[in-house]
Scaffold this motif. Structure first.
Motif, short mmCIF file in Angstrom:
data_model
loop_
_atom_site.label_atom_id
_atom_site.label_comp_id
_atom_site.label_asym_id
_atom_site.label_seq_id
_atom_site.Cartn_x
_atom_site.Cartn_y
_atom_site.Cartn_z
N ASN A 51 2.27 -2.42 -0.73
CA ASN A 51 1.26 -1.35 -0.70
C ASN A 51 1.84 0.06 -0.87
OD1 ASN A 51 2.01 -1.81 2.26
ND2 ASN A 51 0.63 -0.08 2.56
N LEU A 52 2.71 0.20 -1.88
CA LEU A 52 3.18 1.54 -2.23
C LEU A 52 2.05 2.30 -2.91
CD1 LEU A 52 6.65 0.56 -3.73
CD2 LEU A 52 6.32 1.95 -1.69
N PRO A 53 1.95 3.60 -2.68
CA PRO A 53 0.91 4.37 -3.37
C PRO A 53 1.14 4.33 -4.88
CG PRO A 53 2.41 5.82 -2.19
CD PRO A 53 2.75 4.43 -1.77
N SER A 54 0.09 4.07 -5.63
CA SER A 54 0.25 3.90 -7.08
C SER A 54 0.67 5.19 -7.78
CB SER A 54 -1.07 3.39 -7.69
OG SER A 54 -2.11 4.32 -7.45
N ASP A 55 0.49 6.34 -7.10
CA ASP A 55 0.89 7.61 -7.72
C ASP A 55 2.28 8.07 -7.28
OD1 ASP A 55 0.37 8.31 -5.11
OD2 ASP A 55 -0.88 10.05 -5.57
N ALA A 56 3.06 7.14 -6.72
CA ALA A 56 4.42 7.49 -6.26
C ALA A 56 5.26 7.96 -7.43
CB ALA A 56 5.07 6.28 -5.60
N TRP A 57 5.96 9.08 -7.23
CA TRP A 57 6.85 9.59 -8.28
C TRP A 57 8.30 9.65 -7.81
CZ3 TRP A 57 8.85 14.91 -9.06
CH2 TRP A 57 8.75 15.70 -7.91
N ILE A 58 8.51 9.70 -6.49
CA ILE A 58 9.84 9.59 -5.91
C ILE A 58 9.82 8.50 -4.85
CG2 ILE A 58 11.65 10.74 -4.56
CD1 ILE A 58 10.83 13.36 -5.73
N LEU A 59 10.76 7.56 -4.96
CA LEU A 59 10.84 6.47 -4.00
C LEU A 59 12.26 6.43 -3.43
CD1 LEU A 59 9.64 4.04 -2.57
CD2 LEU A 59 9.99 2.70 -4.66
N LYS A 60 12.39 6.77 -2.15
CA LYS A 60 13.70 6.85 -1.50
C LYS A 60 13.92 5.61 -0.63
CE LYS A 60 13.64 11.92 -1.38
NZ LYS A 60 13.70 13.12 -0.53
N LEU A 61 14.88 4.78 -1.05
CA LEU A 61 15.15 3.52 -0.36
C LEU A 61 16.62 3.38 0.01
CD1 LEU A 61 12.93 1.34 -2.68
CD2 LEU A 61 12.62 1.47 -0.20
N GLY A 62 17.32 4.50 0.13
CA GLY A 62 18.74 4.47 0.44
C GLY A 62 19.04 3.93 1.83
N GLU A 63 20.24 3.33 1.96
CA GLU A 63 20.76 2.84 3.25
C GLU A 63 19.83 1.85 3.94
OE1 GLU A 63 23.14 5.48 5.74
OE2 GLU A 63 22.65 7.11 4.37
N ASN A 64 19.37 0.87 3.15
CA ASN A 64 18.64 -0.26 3.69
C ASN A 64 19.47 -1.52 3.49
OD1 ASN A 64 15.80 0.50 4.70
ND2 ASN A 64 15.96 1.68 2.80
N GLY A 65 18.84 -2.68 3.55
CA GLY A 65 19.58 -3.94 3.38
C GLY A 65 19.10 -4.74 2.19
N ILE A 66 18.62 -4.05 1.18
CA ILE A 66 18.11 -4.72 -0.03
C ILE A 66 19.27 -5.38 -0.77
CG2 ILE A 66 16.91 -4.35 -2.22
CD1 ILE A 66 15.55 -1.92 -0.85
N THR A 67 19.10 -6.67 -1.13
CA THR A 67 20.20 -7.41 -1.77
C THR A 67 19.94 -7.74 -3.24
OG1 THR A 67 19.24 -9.49 -0.99
CG2 THR A 67 20.93 -8.47 0.41
N ASP A 68 18.67 -7.87 -3.63
CA ASP A 68 18.36 -8.25 -5.01
C ASP A 68 17.27 -7.35 -5.57
OD1 ASP A 68 20.01 -10.73 -5.25
OD2 ASP A 68 18.71 -11.36 -3.60
N LEU A 69 17.35 -7.09 -6.88
CA LEU A 69 16.30 -6.37 -7.57
C LEU A 69 15.60 -7.36 -8.50
CD1 LEU A 69 18.09 -2.99 -8.46
CD2 LEU A 69 16.70 -3.56 -6.46
#
Length: 357
Positions: A51-69
């Protein structure tokens, strides 16, 4: 009654806007045109939030535990312009991760665990200007990895595991202006390593393991203004190694193993204004080497093994006459012979400089 309905409509829009922001993130609006900045920095995430806002223009996801794109990662945010994924645990990028993300201008993947990039993974990023891939484990680069990125301006690849720059590695990057390959393990440059980079202004090869520079390897870099080759293993440099760099203004060769310089090594660099040669093994340099550089403003020669005998006389004489700034002057000292050890090169009497058989 009409105003009440209007109020209800406004309230509904506000609620929808609120609901569109993931609970673990913070969203803020920007007007003209209306866009959302989504800040999910350091929130313990293992994947992109829903449920990200559809008008998002900057998405900051630094320093998480994401392993795959995964494929179609940005489908829900079609107008995204900036994606920051630094310092996660990303190991792989799906070939279709960025499908449809043709508004993206900045992609930051610094500080992950990426070992390789799939072919054409960035082909939809037609408007990408900045790509940060530093501090990963990328060991190989090929032209097919950069297909479609015709507007990329800056590519940062420092602190990876590169050992070779192969032929045509960056050929699709026709608009590239900044290329950072520092802090790798590069031992070899293919003679055609930089084919296609006619717009490049800055090339950083600092802190690698280069022992030689192939003749003409920089010839495609007709716009290059700064070349950094500090902290390598270069023991010699030929005139042909710098062929084609007619626009070069700054050249740094500090902390290598240079012992000799051909007297005409810089003669085809008409705009050269600063040269760094400190921290090498130079014993002497012909003064004419620098006389052939009309625009030279600053020269770094300290921390070399200057042998103050008759062979250095032309350099000493040039130093007396030049307007070039010798930085730092006080550190230009003789290493030998014993009677002149630690004497300043500046002011040495050339008639006292003798050679012994």
């Amino acid at each position: 009654m009409q105003s009440l309905a209007w109020f209800g409509l406004v309230l509904l829009c506000v609620l929808q806007s609120t609901e569109a922001c993931p609970s673990v993130c913070k969203c803020s609006k920007k007007s003209n045109p209306e866009k959302s900045e989504v800040n999910c920095h350091k929130r313990g995430l293992r994947a992109l939030p829903s449920n990200l806002p559809s008008d998002a223009w900057i998405l900051k996801l630094g320093e998480n535990g994401i392993t795959d794109l995964k494929a179609n990662l940005l489908r829900s945010v079609p107008t995204i312009e900036s994606l920051i994924l630094e310092k996660n645990a990303i190991k792989s990028v799906h070939p279709k991760t960025f499908s449809g993300a043709n508004h993206l201008t900045l992609l930051n993947l610094l500080g992950n665990q990426i070992t390789k990039l799939p072919p054409k993974a960035f082909k939809d990023l037609l408007n990408l200007r900045f790509l940060m891939l530093g501090q990963n484990e990328i060991g190989l680069i090929k032209a097919e990895m950069f297909v479609g990125m015709r507007n990329l301006s800056e590519l940062d690849l420092p602190h990876n595991a590169l050992t070779v720059v192969p032929s045509n590695a960056f050929k699709p990057l026709i608009a590239l202006k900044v290329l950072d390959l520092s802090l790798n393990r590069i031992q070899r440059l293919s003679p055609k390593a930089f084919t296609g980079l006619t717009k490049l202004l800055f090339l950083n090869l600092d802190n690698n393991s280069l022992k030689t520079i192939p003749a003409g390897v920089f010839r495609p870099l007709q716009s290059l203004e700064m070349l950094v080759l500090d902290n390598n293993l270069l023991s010699s440099l030929s005139k042909s190694a710098l062929d084609g760099l007619s626009n070069l203004q700054e050249l740094y060769l500090r902390n290598n193993e240079l012992e000799l310089l051909p007297h005409d090594v810089f003669s085809n660099l008409p705009k050269l204004s600063e040269v760094g040669l400190s921290g090498n093994h130079l014993k002497t340099v012909d003064g004419n080497t620098f006389s052939l550089v009309p625009e030279l403003k600053k020269l770094h020669l300290h921390d070399n093994a200057w042998q103050c005998d008759c062979n250095i006389a032309s350099l000493v004489k040039w130093m007396e006459q030049t307007n070039t700034t010798l930085s730092p002057r006080d550190s230009l000292r003789c290493s030998g012979p014993p009677n002149l050890r630690n004497k300043s090169l500046i002011g040495l009497q050339t008639e006292t400089l003798i050679c012994t058989k």
